[in-house]
Write a protein that holds these residues in place. Structure first.
Motif, PDB file in Angstrom:
ATOM      1  N   GLU A 277       2.447   3.539 -14.839  1.00 54.61           N
ATOM      2  CA  GLU A 277       2.543   4.267 -13.572  1.00 54.61           C
ATOM      3  C   GLU A 277       1.160   4.481 -12.965  1.00 54.61           C
ATOM      4  O   GLU A 277       0.984   4.383 -11.743  1.00 54.61           O
ATOM      5  N   GLY A 280       0.176   1.567 -11.129  1.00 50.35           N
ATOM      6  CA  GLY A 280       1.044   1.225 -10.014  1.00 50.35           C
ATOM      7  C   GLY A 280       2.034   0.135 -10.352  1.00 50.35           C
ATOM      8  O   GLY A 280       2.459  -0.624  -9.467  1.00 50.35           O
ATOM      9  N   GLU A 281       2.407   0.049 -11.639  1.00 47.42           N
ATOM     10  CA  GLU A 281       3.312  -1.003 -12.120  1.00 47.42           C
ATOM     11  C   GLU A 281       4.455  -0.392 -12.904  1.00 47.42           C
ATOM     12  O   GLU A 281       4.412   0.777 -13.310  1.00 47.42           O
TER      13      GLU A 281
END
Length: 328
Positions: A277, A280-281
């Motif tokens: 997280e 950003g994945e």
């Protein structure tokens, strides 16, 4: 995804080839970083139109490698039969763009000649596979598992003769121990049929190929490496972070047992998910990116039960570099 009656692949399927493909060891073969595995979701029990949709999406996005085995299904042989239908319906005009692999080694039919590594079994199995897939040859044929009883030179000479017969262009081995890998590498190289690739289980929860030296050996001797079960049967996704969902693979208990999800493992998965997280994945994207960052890895085999799932997995191609220090 709306299926076209007459499939025409995307004209843009190789637009990101520089980011998508890696050389397989010291060979002329370029494999996509993400390959499509037919282990699950392509058998006779699965909807054919869904298989069509997934394979269309895969090829449209540069996935040229389809990975099968004689006993993938269920029932045994049916994933190859699905591939055969796909060849007739959609992919025959694009055969020379595809890299199709299959394997023999696990139980396929009753009796002493229906599994392991004998010459009789390997050759008979490949003949059956070619018929099921409506192919004249496969690009890659694997010995699916190490046979501790059959002499290694019998198994390896069968692989040599299969290539010389034109029924396979390359050969590989899957999950052989390191010492057997060394013997295979030497034997095949001396007969001008070099070992193209080694298939092993490598993921954030299982690093055996690294720990036993297989991955280093492949990297140092020009042998490709392809990882199967990269998401540990779904453990390295967000599916089990809040318990065991009804209808999930774990509830079926075939390959993934409920007692595997220990409190310690769940805590580790949540920690990994937190790192993902921050990047950003999704956890799955990060887990795949980690494999692709390992020395010697050529490709990662992913399964897919939907186009959406495959699309998410493909995002790892553009994921930021992932290093061990990210786990600290």
């Amino acid at each position: 995804m709306e299926l076209k009656e007459h499939y025409l692949p995307s004209a843009a399927r190789y637009d990101n080839a520089e980011d998508m493909f890696l050389r397989c060891g010291r060979s002329g073969v370029m494999l996509p970083k993400i390959s499509l595995g037919f282990w699950h979701n392509f058998g006779g029990v699965d909807p054919y139109e869904r298989s069509r949709a997934i394979t269309h999406y895969a090829f449209d996005n540069g996935i040229t490698h389809f990975d099968l085995a004689n006993n993938y299904g269920p029932p045994y042989g049916s994933a190859e039969e699905t591939m055969g239908r796909l060849m007739l319906d959609d992919f025959r005009p694009y055969r020379d763009e595809l890299f199709i692999s299959t394997k023999a080694g696990y139980d396929m039919w009753p009796g002493p000649y229906g599994e392991w590594g004998s010459r009789k079994y390997l050759m008979a199995s490949l003949d059956q596979s070619l018929k099921r897939m409506n192919l004249d040859y496969v690009d890659l044929f694997y010995s699916h598992r190490y046979d501790p009883v059959t002499p290694l030179d019998e198994t390896l000479q069968a692989l040599v003769d299969i290539v010389r017969s034109g029924k396979a262009l390359y050969v590989g081995i899957s999950r052989w121990p390191l010492e057997a890998l060394k013997i295979a590498d030497k034997y095949l190289r001396e007969r001008d049929v070099p070992l193209l690739i080694y298939q092993g289980r490598l993921n954030l929860l299982d690093r055996e190929p690294q720990e036993d030296g297989v991955l280093d050996y492949c990297a140092e001797h020009g042998i490709g490496f392809i990882s199967f079960s990269p998401l540990a049967q779904g453990l390295l996704t967000d599916r089990y972070l809040n318990g065991i969902p009804e209808g999930s693979r774990m509830t079926q208990g075939r390959f993934l047992k409920q007692d595997m999800l220990t409190p310690e493992l769940l805590a580790y998965l949540k920690r990994l998910n937190g790192i993902a997280e921050e990047r950003g994945e999704t956890l799955a994207e990060m887990a795949l990116a980690w494999i692709l960052a390992q020395r010697g890895v050529t490709s990662v085999l992913v399964g897919a039960s939907s186009v959406g799932q495959l699309a998410k997995n493909l995002k790892c191609i553009s994921a930021q570099p992932f290093d061990e220090k990210d786990l600290i």
